[in-house]
Design a protein around this motif. Sequence first.
Motif, mmCIF file in Angstrom:
data_model
loop_
_atom_site.group_PDB
_atom_site.id
_atom_site.type_symbol
_atom_site.label_atom_id
_atom_site.label_comp_id
_atom_site.label_asym_id
_atom_site.label_seq_id
_atom_site.Cartn_x
_atom_site.Cartn_y
_atom_site.Cartn_z
ATOM 1 N N MET A 1 22.319 -8.760 -35.341
ATOM 2 C CA MET A 1 20.885 -9.049 -35.330
ATOM 3 C C MET A 1 20.660 -10.416 -35.947
ATOM 4 O O MET A 1 21.132 -10.687 -37.036
ATOM 5 N N LYS B 1 17.704 -13.265 -37.012
ATOM 6 C CA LYS B 1 16.290 -13.582 -37.211
ATOM 7 C C LYS B 1 16.249 -15.055 -37.552
ATOM 8 O O LYS B 1 16.935 -15.509 -38.461
ATOM 9 N N THR C 1 20.082 -8.459 -24.738
ATOM 10 C CA THR C 1 19.480 -8.786 -26.029
ATOM 11 C C THR C 1 17.997 -8.465 -25.976
ATOM 12 O O THR C 1 17.284 -8.912 -25.070
ATOM 13 N N PHE D 1 13.315 -12.516 -33.382
ATOM 14 C CA PHE D 1 14.277 -11.456 -33.674
ATOM 15 C C PHE D 1 15.116 -11.249 -32.416
ATOM 16 O O PHE D 1 14.565 -10.989 -31.348
ATOM 17 N N ASN D 2 16.426 -11.376 -32.536
ATOM 18 C CA ASN D 2 17.341 -11.144 -31.423
ATOM 19 C C ASN D 2 18.268 -9.996 -31.779
ATOM 20 O O ASN D 2 19.085 -10.123 -32.680
ATOM 21 N N GLN D 3 18.116 -8.894 -31.075
ATOM 22 C CA GLN D 3 18.885 -7.686 -31.352
ATOM 23 C C GLN D 3 19.748 -7.348 -30.140
ATOM 24 O O GLN D 3 19.234 -7.059 -29.062
ATOM 25 N N GLY E 1 16.357 -0.256 -34.537
ATOM 26 C CA GLY E 1 16.865 -1.553 -34.974
ATOM 27 C C GLY E 1 15.775 -2.417 -35.580
ATOM 28 O O GLY E 1 14.642 -1.963 -35.796
ATOM 29 N N GLU E 2 16.113 -3.667 -35.847
ATOM 30 C CA GLU E 2 15.231 -4.547 -36.595
ATOM 31 C C GLU E 2 13.945 -4.902 -35.849
ATOM 32 O O GLU E 2 12.899 -5.091 -36.464
#
Length: 196
Positions: free
Chosen positions: A1, A3, A65, A79-81, A100-101
């Motif tokens: 993750m 940010k 993603t 935010f890239n999860q 997730g975030e």
Amino acid sequence: MAKEIEIEFKNLLTKEEFEKLKSYFQINESSFQSQTNYYFETPDFTIKEHGGALRIRKKSLTSFTLTLKIKQAVGHLEFNQKISETEASTMLKTYALPEGEVKEYIHEVNLNLNSLVLIGDLTTNRAEFSYENGLLVLDHSTYLNHEDYELEFEVSDENIGKQQFINLLENLQIPQRKTLNKIRRFFNVKQGNQAN
């Protein structure tokens, strides 16, 4: 993750300007990679009202993603999860956010996304390369029977990056154009299509 604060400059291009940049930087077709963005929103545009955008980006058959962008005073909080193919497939079918975030942040700021829907997709052929301590990106995007060409410059310093971007455009005699981000352009075309 991951940010991060994303600072980027954008300029829409004509097809001729796009070809000129490819030639100038000696970018061949094999340098371009295809990716598809799947955009989500609520019927009352909750995410847009918060200066944000929510998407799944599919980069290859197995790379997905989930990204939430929220506008800041400078740039966007992003935010890239990384999510699995199964999580992506489930979200595309049910519109339910994976754990997730991204989901945690949405709950933290009390964004009500219970009525989330998929509003469409946009496919981009992208070439990216280092330039002046930043990342230069050439994009050819297709969506809703529409296509456009764009130059992006991702930087860490807003003031220096802006001047470098302006200099590049001026050197290649490409006019500066007010350029909305992809999801805004997508919305504008979608709303224009619905009006017809």
